[in-house]
Enzyme design. Structure first.
Site, PDB file in Angstrom:
ATOM      1  N   LYS A 104       0.862  -1.191   0.000  1.00 10.19           N
ATOM      2  CA  LYS A 104       0.000   0.000   0.000  1.00 10.19           C
ATOM      3  C   LYS A 104       0.891   1.231   0.000  1.00 10.19           C
ATOM      4  CE  LYS A 104      -4.446   1.114   0.337  1.00 10.19           C
ATOM      5  NZ  LYS A 104      -5.625   0.382  -0.121  1.00 10.19           N
ATOM      6  N   ALA A 218     -16.398   3.940  -4.064  1.00  5.93           N
ATOM      7  CA  ALA A 218     -17.034   2.703  -3.588  1.00  5.93           C
ATOM      8  C   ALA A 218     -18.496   2.952  -3.184  1.00  5.93           C
ATOM      9  CB  ALA A 218     -16.236   2.153  -2.405  1.00  5.93           C
TER      10      ALA A 218
HETATM   11  P1  NAD Z   1     -13.202   8.118  -2.214  1.00  2.81           P
HETATM   12  O1  NAD Z   1     -12.157   9.110  -1.946  1.00  2.81           O
HETATM   13  O2  NAD Z   1     -13.727   8.033  -3.613  1.00  2.81           O
HETATM   14  O3  NAD Z   1     -14.460   8.402  -1.250  1.00  2.81           O
HETATM   15  C1  NAD Z   1     -14.376   8.506   0.134  1.00  2.81           C
HETATM   16  C2  NAD Z   1     -15.735   8.976   0.643  1.00  2.81           C
HETATM   17  O4  NAD Z   1     -15.723   8.914   2.078  1.00  2.81           O
HETATM   18  C3  NAD Z   1     -16.091  10.416   0.271  1.00  2.81           C
HETATM   19  O5  NAD Z   1     -17.453  10.484  -0.091  1.00  2.81           O
HETATM   20  C4  NAD Z   1     -15.885  11.183   1.583  1.00  2.81           C
HETATM   21  O6  NAD Z   1     -16.706  12.327   1.681  1.00  2.81           O
HETATM   22  C5  NAD Z   1     -16.277  10.117   2.583  1.00  2.81           C
HETATM   23  N1  NAD Z   1     -15.760  10.357   3.941  1.00  2.81           N
HETATM   24  C6  NAD Z   1     -14.514  10.683   4.328  1.00  2.81           C
HETATM   25  N2  NAD Z   1     -14.463  10.833   5.672  1.00  2.81           N
HETATM   26  C7  NAD Z   1     -15.717  10.594   6.128  1.00  2.81           C
HETATM   27  C8  NAD Z   1     -16.324  10.602   7.409  1.00  2.81           C
HETATM   28  N3  NAD Z   1     -15.603  10.888   8.497  1.00  2.81           N
HETATM   29  N4  NAD Z   1     -17.647  10.314   7.511  1.00  2.81           N
HETATM   30  C9  NAD Z   1     -18.377  10.033   6.404  1.00  2.81           C
HETATM   31  N5  NAD Z   1     -17.859   9.994   5.169  1.00  2.81           N
HETATM   32  C10 NAD Z   1     -16.557  10.286   5.032  1.00  2.81           C
HETATM   33  O7  NAD Z   1     -12.659   6.717  -1.710  1.00  2.81           O
HETATM   34  P2  NAD Z   1     -13.088   5.278  -2.165  1.00  2.81           P
HETATM   35  O8  NAD Z   1     -12.179   4.834  -3.243  1.00  2.81           O
HETATM   36  O9  NAD Z   1     -14.557   5.220  -2.371  1.00  2.81           O
HETATM   37  O10 NAD Z   1     -12.691   4.451  -0.850  1.00  2.81           O
HETATM   38  C11 NAD Z   1     -13.532   4.372   0.290  1.00  2.81           C
HETATM   39  C12 NAD Z   1     -13.127   3.161   1.126  1.00  2.81           C
HETATM   40  O11 NAD Z   1     -13.214   2.011   0.314  1.00  2.81           O
HETATM   41  C13 NAD Z   1     -11.682   3.200   1.642  1.00  2.81           C
HETATM   42  O12 NAD Z   1     -11.607   2.559   2.895  1.00  2.81           O
HETATM   43  C14 NAD Z   1     -10.924   2.396   0.604  1.00  2.81           C
HETATM   44  O13 NAD Z   1      -9.730   1.857   1.136  1.00  2.81           O
HETATM   45  C15 NAD Z   1     -11.970   1.351   0.305  1.00  2.81           C
HETATM   46  N6  NAD Z   1     -11.766   0.682  -0.979  1.00  2.81           N
HETATM   47  C16 NAD Z   1     -11.898   1.348  -2.157  1.00  2.81           C
HETATM   48  C17 NAD Z   1     -11.674   0.663  -3.344  1.00  2.81           C
HETATM   49  C18 NAD Z   1     -11.856   1.320  -4.679  1.00  2.81           C
HETATM   50  O14 NAD Z   1     -11.727   0.625  -5.703  1.00  2.81           O
HETATM   51  N7  NAD Z   1     -12.195   2.582  -4.760  1.00  2.81           N
HETATM   52  C19 NAD Z   1     -11.301  -0.685  -3.317  1.00  2.81           C
HETATM   53  C20 NAD Z   1     -11.187  -1.336  -2.094  1.00  2.81           C
HETATM   54  C21 NAD Z   1     -11.420  -0.633  -0.929  1.00  2.81           C
END
Ligand code: NAD
Length: 409
Positions: A104, A218
């Site tokens: 990571k 996500a």
């Molecule tokens: P992203 O940056 O696209 O979105 C993150 C979202 O979380 C945003 O809407 C933000 O406003 C919200 N957020 C942040 N802090 C917050 C809080 N305190 N309370 C409520 N909402 C809050 O990120 P993503 O890619 O969607 O990733 C989100 C999670 O999913 C992470 O834990 C990431 O590791 C995991 N994930 C993502 C992927 C992927 O393909 N995008 C794959 C596996 C895991």
């Protein structure tokens, strides 16, 4: 917040599975630390002058294949968090049985305070700082929180320039015209939905009301796909607050609204509330934001029957204990593994110079993630353990087998 750091949480999970598997101590010891930590400070030209940023790449374990995992741009990124995330990637890649180890990366930065040009400079400078340690057979980054396909394209381009040859397989999650794959953009959410549909079937959950924390990649894709499949999305939170509508939120309109305004707050089709998203009346809760969100303080207030962990590490171990026997948790390492499966499919296409169509991608994703769910469900029933415990038992078992086969072990 949990009193323990994400990495301490991760190590607690490792110890538990090591005991269940009666793992040889040398394997537990080896898995208690990352194989390599790359810790860099690098300079970026910004509008306010030259700034120095702190970045990391943690290569946790590569016994099952090249290190693989995303890059996070977030103000809270620190070495502890990146270590935990790289450990979880190692577990996840073993759970979903892709031929990768775990890694990571991250940069401590608030990307919302940089413009596009500065983000490009940051992305390129980060890759320049770590390029000698990555490669399509060594360590393959991808997007994570606040990093995008466009940034992946800049990084892959920079890597190509530094090495004198463009190799699209060095980074996944790229845009389609830069060697990305059809289906990768929403594969995390779609994989999560496939798992959810299996889980609601076997655990007999009939009501289809959903609350989602996080409306980024996500969370917003999950909302859209579930909405199309007849689920009612009753509450959504982002970093600025929470909105609720027990009749159901029109998530397509909400996505357009967020695109324009930058937040879900103020959306006309729902009410703003000060209540925590975790207290929502719903049958399914989807944390899709950050780690350590479900803690000993709020776990007792959860009404959902099932939690689908699209975020990484959203549930602290103390909360896990409180929820045991009461709420089914589909653990992150399975629930969001559609992302890395999609990355794996992209990497295979880049390596073989192939182009899959949407139906091939979808079929492979559904088959692979359903198989992973069935395997964990079987193990959890057989050993009378939770799905998370089953995930660790299966994954650590696979990693241990690979480690035993290594010449230097
Ligand atoms: P992203 O940056 O696209 O979105 C993150 C979202 O979380 C945003 O809407 C933000 O406003 C919200 N957020 C942040 N802090 C917050 C809080 N305190 N309370 C409520 N909402 C809050 O990120 P993503 O890619 O969607 O990733 C989100 C999670 O999913 C992470 O834990 C990431 O590791 C995991 N994930 C993502 C992927 C992927 O393909 N995008 C794959 C596996 C895991």
């Amino acid at each position: 917040m949990s009193s323990m750091s994400p990495f301490e949480n991760a190590m607690k999970q490792l110890k538990k599975s090591a005991e269940m598997l009666k793992l040889e101590p040398w394997i537990t010891e080896a898995l208690s630390n990352p194989q390599k930590i790359i810790d860099v400070h690098f300079r970026v030209k910004t509008k306010s002058g030259i700034r120095t940023f702190h970045g990391y790449r943690v290569q946790y374990n590569n016994s099952r294949g090249p290190f693989k995992g995303g890059i996070r741009f977030h103000p809270n990124v620190d070495i502890d968090e990146v270590k935990a995330l790289s450990f979880w990637m190692t577990i996840k890649n073993a759970v979903c049985n892709v031929p990768f180890g775990g890694g990571k990366g991250g940069v401590t930065v608030d990307p919302k305070k940089l413009d596009k040009e500065e983000l490009e400079a940051l992305s390129r400078a980060y890759i320049k700082a770590i390029h000698s340690d990555i490669g399509s057979d060594v360590d393959i980054p991808a997007p994570d929180v606040y990093t995008t396909p466009e940034m992946m394209a800049w990084m892959a381009d920079e890597f190509g320039k530094l090495r004198g040859k463009y190799d699209p397989a060095v980074i996944t999650g790229k845009p389609l015209d830069k060697g990305g794959s059809i289906g990768r953009d929403n594969s995390t959410a779609l994989g999560g939905v496939y798992v959810l549909e299996e889980a609601v079937k076997v655990y007999g959950i009939k009501e289809k009301t959903v609350a989602i924390q996080g409306f980024g990649n996500a969370g917003s894709w999950a909302a859209k796909i579930l909405h199309e499949r007849g689920y009612r999305i009753v509450a959504i939170a982002d970093s600025r607050g929470e909105i609720i509508n027990p009749e159901g939120i029109d998530v397509v309109k909400l996505a357009e609204f967020k695109e324009k305004t930058g937040s879900v707050l103020g959306f006309p089709g729902a009410k703003q509330t000060d209540k925590s998203i975790f207290e929502t009346e719903c049958s399914i809760l989807i944390p899709a934001a950050l780690e350590n969100q479900i803690t000993s303080e709020n776990a007792g207030k959860i009404k959902a029957k099932l939690i689908l962990e699209l975020a990484n590490g959203p549930t602290a171990p103390e909360a896990d204990e409180i929820l045991k026997g009461k709420t089914i948790i589909v653990p992150d390492v399975l629930a969001n593994s559609g992302g890395v499966m999609g990355s794996y499919f992209e990497w295979v296409q880049n390596k073989k110079d192939e182009r899959w169509d949407a139906s091939k991608f979808d079929k492979e994703l559904k088959t692979k993630i359903t198989e992973a769910f069935n395997n964990l469900y079987f193990t959890s029933n057989q050993r009378r353990i939770t799905l998370r415990e089953a995930a660790y038992v299966v994954a650590v078992g696979r990693i241990a087998d690979a480690m035993k086969g290594e010449k230097n072990a």
